[in-house]
Design an enzyme around this catalytic site. Sequence first.
Site, short mmCIF file in Angstrom:
data_model
loop_
_atom_site.label_atom_id
_atom_site.label_comp_id
_atom_site.label_asym_id
_atom_site.label_seq_id
_atom_site.Cartn_x
_atom_site.Cartn_y
_atom_site.Cartn_z
CB SER A 5 34.94 27.09 36.51
OG SER A 5 34.27 26.83 37.50
CG ASN A 40 24.15 32.43 40.91
OD1 ASN A 40 24.91 31.56 40.33
ND2 ASN A 40 22.90 32.56 40.35
CB THR A 65 58.50 67.79 25.09
OG1 THR A 65 59.31 68.65 24.18
CG2 THR A 65 58.48 68.22 26.64
CB SER A 106 72.32 37.98 20.79
OG SER A 106 72.37 37.13 19.46
CG ASN A 110 69.41 41.75 23.41
OD1 ASN A 110 69.94 42.86 22.75
ND2 ASN A 110 69.30 40.55 22.76
CD GLU A 149 63.74 43.85 24.56
OE1 GLU A 149 63.20 43.44 23.28
OE2 GLU A 149 64.83 44.07 24.80
CE1 TYR A 177 27.65 33.20 37.61
CE2 TYR A 177 26.14 31.64 36.67
CZ TYR A 177 27.39 32.22 36.95
OH TYR A 177 28.49 31.49 36.69
CD GLN A 232 32.60 28.57 34.87
OE1 GLN A 232 31.84 28.06 35.82
NE2 GLN A 232 32.86 27.67 34.01
CE LYS A 246 35.15 31.95 39.29
NZ LYS A 246 34.28 32.70 38.26
N1 ARG Z 1 31.47 28.30 38.42
C1 ARG Z 1 30.63 29.28 38.55
C2 ARG Z 1 31.16 30.69 38.17
O1 ARG Z 1 32.41 30.86 38.40
C3 ARG Z 1 29.96 29.39 39.87
C4 ARG Z 1 28.50 29.78 39.78
C5 ARG Z 1 27.56 29.17 39.05
N2 ARG Z 1 26.26 29.32 39.33
C6 ARG Z 1 25.35 28.87 38.25
N3 ARG Z 1 24.28 29.37 38.59
N4 ARG Z 1 25.92 27.94 37.64
O2 ARG Z 1 30.67 31.50 37.94
#
Ligand code: ARG
Length: 460
Positions: free
Chosen positions: A22, A109, A154, A276, A284, A289, A316, A321, A324
């Site tokens: 990630s 976690n 209305t 345009s 425009n 928009e 968890y 993940q 985000k």
């Molecule tokens: N990159 C992970 C996330 O964003 C961090 C936590 C990972 N924890 C694990 N047990 N693999 O969720």
Amino acid sequence: MKLWGGRFQKETDGLVNDFNSSIQFDQRLYREDIQGSMAHAAMLGQCGIISQEDAAAIQAGLEGILADIEAGKVEFTADNEDIHMNVEALLTQRIGDAGKRLHTARSRNDQVAVDLRLYLRREIGEIIQAILDFQQALAEKAKAHQKTVMPGYTHLQRAQPISFAQHLLAYCQMLARDVTRLEDCGRRMNQCPLGSGALAGTTYPIDRWQTAKALGFDAPMSNSLDGVSDRDYALELLSALSILMTHLSRLAEETILWCSWEFKFIELDDAYSTGSSIMPQKKNPDVAELVRGKTGRVYGDLMGLLTAMKGLALAYNKDMQEDKEPVFDAIDTVKMCLPVFTGMIETMRVLPENMRAAAGRGFINATDCADYLTKKGMPFRDAYTAVGKLVYYCTEHHKVLEELSLEELQTVSPLFEEDVYDALNLENCMEQRRSYGGPAVAETTRQIQEIESFIQEHKE
Ligand code: ARG
């Protein structure tokens, strides 16, 4: 070798390595990750879980890493999966064994949960400030147009007379609720998951209150399983941002209508319009928009995360993940929309004469006409029917109510007298609506003052 490679006999498959990591997107949490680690290390040192020397070495090492990241000197790698392991690996590279002690009594976690909360808390603050600027721009325009009569609608049918100020001030109210909704979400979010560990807390004598306080949280989260499983705060934020975008999108839609030739209530500034490639005459409202279009995207962010969360057993799961990118996307989107929309409002030219002309057609003083008869003693329902007949008569004769002669008016009621023309005058119709919250100048003045003190109270 991976940080967690001890138990493994084989290298991670190349594709899996990329799929699992990630770092591409969570590197934006680097500051919060380091901040969290510093608080954690200081606490470990003070509780005697690691030595004070190690705690100090970690502190210095993390400061160096932070400076290097900000100077653009650090290259993150997908081999270290995420921001947490990238920072930890860098630290160990730089300070040796002390770095390896940082992760005592902690898990990624609780680490990721604390990072995201810290990050979102800061972003909420910035978004609120951008909303206040937007409100200020609306309030300024409202001040200039308290007497600008426009048709209120209305069903998108002309309904009753209002002022342009009244219309803009309605949005100020919505935005004030957006601000307090975000504050509320920030308040609820402000509890610290650090010390929840992987899921079950820890056997070390940690002090969760210390880290919570050091990181500016109100308290540690009460349940370790909840601490690492909860993403309510992200969902709440996405909901609040979705509602905010709904408001922006409604005003965007109205802006688009207002600058069409069918309305021409406003003219957008050249700097906030586009042309345009084929039609030379076009100007425009792309900005409006896009705000309307991007609203769908923020809703998508909310729906995506709601769906990702709905089937997860505690605690968890890696699915999380996926929290985000949607929150980052929603935040980025909102932070782009707000200032550009603010500028568009500030620079737009209002065309009061066109609003007034539109107000003059469509019988928006019909209620006032019925109220006139009611005030002279006729029951409202009878007055309503009488004026309905007049409106029908007008449509047949291509007239509006105030163009009817007294004789014509009296065909439905003898109560009509010369003063009816004052009662039908649109400026009067608007100004007479003095009930609390109405469009009369005194009331829009009150609303402007209210919104300006709201802005003052919240402005940093
Ligand atoms: N990159 C992970 C996330 O964003 C961090 C936590 C990972 N924890 C694990 N047990 N693999 O969720």
